[in-house]
Design an enzyme around this catalytic site. Structure first.
Site, PDB file in Angstrom:
ATOM      1  CG  ASP A  43      -1.624   1.317   1.412  1.00  0.00           C
ATOM      2  OD1 ASP A  43      -1.221   2.122   2.290  1.00  0.00           O
ATOM      3  OD2 ASP A  43      -2.545   1.583   0.611  1.00  0.00           O
ATOM      4  CB  ILE A  44       1.391   4.099  -2.211  1.00  0.00           C
ATOM      5  CG1 ILE A  44       2.082   3.142  -3.186  1.00  0.00           C
ATOM      6  CG2 ILE A  44       2.095   5.458  -2.166  1.00  0.00           C
ATOM      7  CD1 ILE A  44       3.503   2.784  -2.830  1.00  0.00           C
ATOM      8  CG  HIS A 125       4.325  17.139 -16.440  1.00  0.00           C
ATOM      9  ND1 HIS A 125       4.196  18.392 -15.867  1.00  0.00           N
ATOM     10  CD2 HIS A 125       3.057  16.725 -16.702  1.00  0.00           C
ATOM     11  CE1 HIS A 125       2.911  18.728 -15.809  1.00  0.00           C
ATOM     12  NE2 HIS A 125       2.207  17.738 -16.299  1.00  0.00           N
ATOM     13  CG  ASP A 137      -1.080  19.814 -14.973  1.00  0.00           C
ATOM     14  OD1 ASP A 137      -1.396  20.697 -15.799  1.00  0.00           O
ATOM     15  OD2 ASP A 137      -0.274  18.889 -15.218  1.00  0.00           O
ATOM     16  CD  GLU A 171       2.787  17.901 -20.040  1.00  0.00           C
ATOM     17  OE1 GLU A 171       2.622  18.883 -19.331  1.00  0.00           O
ATOM     18  OE2 GLU A 171       1.891  17.425 -20.762  1.00  0.00           O
ATOM     19  CG  ASP A 200       0.040  15.126 -16.926  1.00  0.00           C
ATOM     20  OD1 ASP A 200       0.295  15.553 -18.067  1.00  0.00           O
ATOM     21  OD2 ASP A 200      -0.262  15.875 -15.962  1.00  0.00           O
ATOM     22  CG  ASP A 302      -5.023   5.974  -0.743  1.00  0.00           C
ATOM     23  OD1 ASP A 302      -5.843   5.492   0.060  1.00  0.00           O
ATOM     24  OD2 ASP A 302      -3.857   5.537  -0.859  1.00  0.00           O
ATOM     25  CG  ASP A 306      -2.802   2.397  -2.790  1.00  0.00           C
ATOM     26  OD1 ASP A 306      -3.817   2.556  -2.084  1.00  0.00           O
ATOM     27  OD2 ASP A 306      -1.650   2.666  -2.394  1.00  0.00           O
TER      28      ASP A 306
HETATM   29  N1  DTR Z   1      -1.698  17.863 -21.042  1.00  0.00           N
HETATM   30  C1  DTR Z   1      -1.721  17.646 -19.603  1.00  0.00           C
HETATM   31  C2  DTR Z   1      -3.102  17.466 -19.060  1.00  0.00           C
HETATM   32  C3  DTR Z   1      -3.917  16.526 -19.865  1.00  0.00           C
HETATM   33  C4  DTR Z   1      -4.957  16.852 -20.660  1.00  0.00           C
HETATM   34  N2  DTR Z   1      -5.480  15.693 -21.226  1.00  0.00           N
HETATM   35  C5  DTR Z   1      -4.755  14.660 -20.782  1.00  0.00           C
HETATM   36  C6  DTR Z   1      -4.877  13.301 -21.052  1.00  0.00           C
HETATM   37  C7  DTR Z   1      -3.970  12.427 -20.465  1.00  0.00           C
HETATM   38  C8  DTR Z   1      -2.968  12.936 -19.598  1.00  0.00           C
HETATM   39  C9  DTR Z   1      -2.851  14.300 -19.327  1.00  0.00           C
HETATM   40  C10 DTR Z   1      -3.761  15.150 -19.931  1.00  0.00           C
HETATM   41  C11 DTR Z   1      -1.109  18.827 -18.900  1.00  0.00           C
HETATM   42  O1  DTR Z   1      -1.704  19.911 -18.972  1.00  0.00           O
HETATM   43  O2  DTR Z   1      -0.066  18.639 -18.288  1.00  0.00           O
HETATM   44 ZN    ZN Z   2      -0.722  21.033 -17.572  1.00  0.00          ZN
HETATM   45 ZN    ZN Z   3       0.222  17.711 -16.691  1.00  0.00          ZN
HETATM   46 CA    CA Z   4      -2.713   3.738  -0.324  1.00  0.00          CA
END
Ligand code: DTR
Ligand code: ZN
Ligand code: ZN
Ligand code: CA
Length: 317
Positions: A43-44, A125, A137, A171, A200, A302, A306
């Site tokens: 488990d993380i 990223h 993000d 990214e 991501d 979570d 995991d």
């Molecule tokens: N481009 C990524 C966010 C993002 C948007 N659609 C997806 C689909 C799958 C993974 C990530 C994303 C960002 O803004 O970093």
């Molecule tokens: Zn982004």
């Molecule tokens: Zn992103």
């Molecule tokens: Ca966990």
């Protein structure tokens, strides 16, 4: 007759020895895993993942409010992650590149051991947009990948495959760091990567549970995990190639990953199965200054952390 503690310990040890000789295992001990069995992923602890997010938030606050490419907050984030990995026994490498006139960095961490002819990678990223701290993000993905790497070390896990973890720069400028990494692999080293798992945005406040529909075996691994939790998933359809798995996929590496949603709106049907608020974005702070530690759903973070660990353990065995 009650033996003194030391005497009881001696008797226990003797019984254990006899049991071991007779049956090959010690009564009460966990049965030895069958040869080739998959070691169970740990488990993380989501508290550990959130502690990394708190650090990344502090870093952003101390560096002009962001962790963006080419700014001090990005390099400070990378130094934080690297220090944790170095202390845990990883071999870390910083890769430097230039984009939009600013210096960028990737961090790659290799876990010593395993077959370097079969490398399983997990990555995320580490950069934010300039508008804010980028905690969902993509502090969420970066922190979960970091904590999984630390869990590998804590467990002393030594799978068949070689494990490698990556934190990508720039990214947000168009997968610049991950593309730089893939483009600078020799074709032999590229062929050695058996799979790349991307994370991501995995803690969105109004979360969905999306699985990338790229490599079928990787997709199934994630889906099996969520089925085990009783959590329905959907395939990620926000557009192929919108994150760091794209350069790996374009180079022929099997890819997969998890996503909890960005600026698209959660439908009524999705709210019915996942909870949360229909008609609201999965993350209404996407690319905004409000993407702070308050912009995280702990349950989604979570579960996804995991699932990340489960996939790393399962796909590296
Ligand atoms: N481009 C990524 C966010 C993002 C948007 N659609 C997806 C689909 C799958 C993974 C990530 C994303 C960002 O803004 O970093
Ligand atoms: Zn982004
Ligand atoms: Zn992103
Ligand atoms: Ca966990």
């Amino acid at each position: 007759m009650k033996l003194p503690v030391s005497g009881r310990a001696t008797v226990t040890a003797a019984v254990a020895a006899v049991t071991l000789l007779a049956t090959g295992s010690i009564a009460g001990a966990a049965p030895a895993p069958e040869p080739g069995a998959i070691a169970a992923a740990p488990d993380i602890p989501v508290a550990n993942v959130k502690a990394h997010l708190t650090q990344l938030q502090s870093i952003a606050t101390a560096n002009g409010g962001n962790r963006a490419h080419g700014r001090t907050g990005y390099k400070a984030s990378l130094d934080y992650v690297k220090a944790k990995l170095d202390a845990a026994g990883y071999t870390t490498t910083i890769q430097q590149f230039t984009s939009s006139g600013r210096t960028g960095y990737n961090l790659v961490a290799d876990w010593p051991g395993g077959d370097t002819g079969q490398v399983l990678m997990a990555g995320s990223h580490l950069d934010s947009v300039t508008a804010g701290a980028g905690i969902n993000d993509n502090g969420s993905g970066s922190a979960a990948v970091l904590e999984t790497a630390l869990a590998v070390s804590r467990a002393g896990y030594h799978p068949t495959k070689h494990l490698r973890f990556g934190w990508w720069g720039a990214e947000e400028l168009g997968m610049v760091g991950s593309r730089y990494y893939v483009n600078n692999l020799t074709s032999a080293n590229r062929a050695r990567i058996s799979g790349y798992l991307n994370f991501d945005m995995i803690g969105s406040p109004n979360p969905g549970y999306f699985v990338y529909d790229d490599d079928p075996a990787i997709e199934k691994t994630f889906k099996d995990y969520f089925t085990g939790l009783g959590v329905p998933t959907e395939i990620e359809t926000e557009g192929d190639g919108r994150s760091d798995h794209a350069p790996f996929k374009n180079a022929g590496v099997p890819v997969g990953g998890l996503f909890s949603g960005a600026d698209y709106l959660k439908t009524a049907a999705q709210a019915a199965k996942w909870g949360g608020t229909a008609g609201r974005a999965f993350d209404r702070c996407y690319h905004s200054s409000c993407d702070t530690t308050a912009n995280i759903n702990d349950t989604a973070l979570d579960r996804n952390a995991d699932a990340l660990a489960y996939a790393v353990w399962t796909l590296s065995s």
